[in-house]
Design a protein around this motif. Structure first.
Motif, mmCIF file in Angstrom:
data_model
loop_
_atom_site.group_PDB
_atom_site.id
_atom_site.type_symbol
_atom_site.label_atom_id
_atom_site.label_comp_id
_atom_site.label_asym_id
_atom_site.label_seq_id
_atom_site.Cartn_x
_atom_site.Cartn_y
_atom_site.Cartn_z
ATOM 1 N N SER A 1 0.826 -1.198 0.000
ATOM 2 C CA SER A 1 0.000 0.000 0.000
ATOM 3 C C SER A 1 0.866 1.257 0.000
ATOM 4 O O SER A 1 1.790 1.382 0.807
ATOM 5 C CB SER A 1 -0.900 -0.005 1.247
ATOM 6 O OG SER A 1 -1.325 1.307 1.525
ATOM 7 N N ARG B 1 7.672 7.256 -2.144
ATOM 8 C CA ARG B 1 6.717 6.922 -3.209
ATOM 9 C C ARG B 1 7.231 7.471 -4.526
ATOM 10 O O ARG B 1 7.752 8.584 -4.589
ATOM 11 C CB ARG B 1 5.333 7.522 -2.904
ATOM 12 C CG ARG B 1 4.527 6.732 -1.884
ATOM 13 C CD ARG B 1 3.193 7.409 -1.591
ATOM 14 N NE ARG B 1 3.396 8.566 -0.745
ATOM 15 C CZ ARG B 1 3.439 8.475 0.601
ATOM 16 N NH1 ARG B 1 3.225 7.336 1.203
ATOM 17 N NH2 ARG B 1 3.665 9.552 1.322
ATOM 18 N N VAL C 1 2.979 9.603 11.572
ATOM 19 C CA VAL C 1 2.474 8.299 11.145
ATOM 20 C C VAL C 1 2.404 7.376 12.351
ATOM 21 O O VAL C 1 3.117 7.545 13.336
ATOM 22 C CB VAL C 1 3.369 7.650 10.060
ATOM 23 C CG1 VAL C 1 3.318 8.422 8.766
ATOM 24 C CG2 VAL C 1 4.797 7.518 10.540
ATOM 25 N N ASN D 1 0.232 3.981 1.240
ATOM 26 C CA ASN D 1 0.129 4.643 2.549
ATOM 27 C C ASN D 1 1.210 4.197 3.514
ATOM 28 O O ASN D 1 1.562 4.919 4.431
ATOM 29 C CB ASN D 1 -1.241 4.367 3.176
ATOM 30 C CG ASN D 1 -2.363 4.991 2.388
ATOM 31 O OD1 ASN D 1 -2.158 5.987 1.696
ATOM 32 N ND2 ASN D 1 -3.535 4.405 2.458
ATOM 33 N N GLN D 2 1.715 2.981 3.339
ATOM 34 C CA GLN D 2 2.738 2.451 4.238
ATOM 35 C C GLN D 2 4.142 2.875 3.832
ATOM 36 O O GLN D 2 5.085 2.696 4.587
ATOM 37 C CB GLN D 2 2.697 0.919 4.239
ATOM 38 C CG GLN D 2 1.437 0.317 4.815
ATOM 39 C CD GLN D 2 1.455 -1.184 4.633
ATOM 40 O OE1 GLN D 2 1.307 -1.682 3.524
ATOM 41 N NE2 GLN D 2 1.669 -1.890 5.726
#
Ligand SMILES: [Zn+2]
Length: 137
Positions: free
Chosen positions: A19, A26, A56, A21-22
């Motif tokens: 994912s 990116r 996070v 998000n993890q």
């Protein structure tokens, strides 16, 4: 992009996650935003690494963590995309400075002949960085 990632993966423990998000880094295929050039004026570039600190949750704990968006312009020849990815990923993995040697992946300006793999100097800089207290894998 995959080839550039493989070059860094030979030097660093990079874990790919399912994912976005993890992820702490990116990779995006799109036109990078304008940014300051060497003279401070805003200009376009083939790639850019954008650093920000985010709150996070890791293992139930909230913490501040650096997150990097690497943006690579798709409108380039394949070798240029590889060279740009290699350079911008270097920023993402902690090499925020530039080299004055055009044979290095982290050279300040792109070489006429794209640099497709890390030089001995790039590797030495990364090893030095990893030896700094608190930065090792
Ligand atoms: Zn750079």
């Amino acid at each position: 992009m995959e080839a550039a990632l493989a070059s860094w993966q030979a030097e660093l423990p990079i874990q790919r996650v399912a994912s976005p998000n993890q992820a702490q880094v990116r990779l995006w295929r799109r036109k990078p935003p304008l940014g300051p050039g060497a003279d401070g004026a805003l200009r376009a570039s083939h790639g850019r690494a954008l650093l920000e600190l985010r709150q996070v949750q890791r293992l139930g704990q909230w913490q501040l963590e650096p997150q990097v968006e690497v943006v690579i312009s798709p409108g380039q020849r394949p070798e240029a995309i590889q060279a740009t990815s290699l350079h911008e990923l270097g920023h993402a993995f902690g090499l925020w400075g530039h080299s004055d040697d055009s044979g290095d992946a982290m050279a300040v300006s792109p070489n006429a002949k794209p640099v497709l793999d890390l030089s001995a100097r790039d590797r030495a800089t990364l090893r030095w960085l990893l030896l700094q207290p608190g930065l090792g894998p």
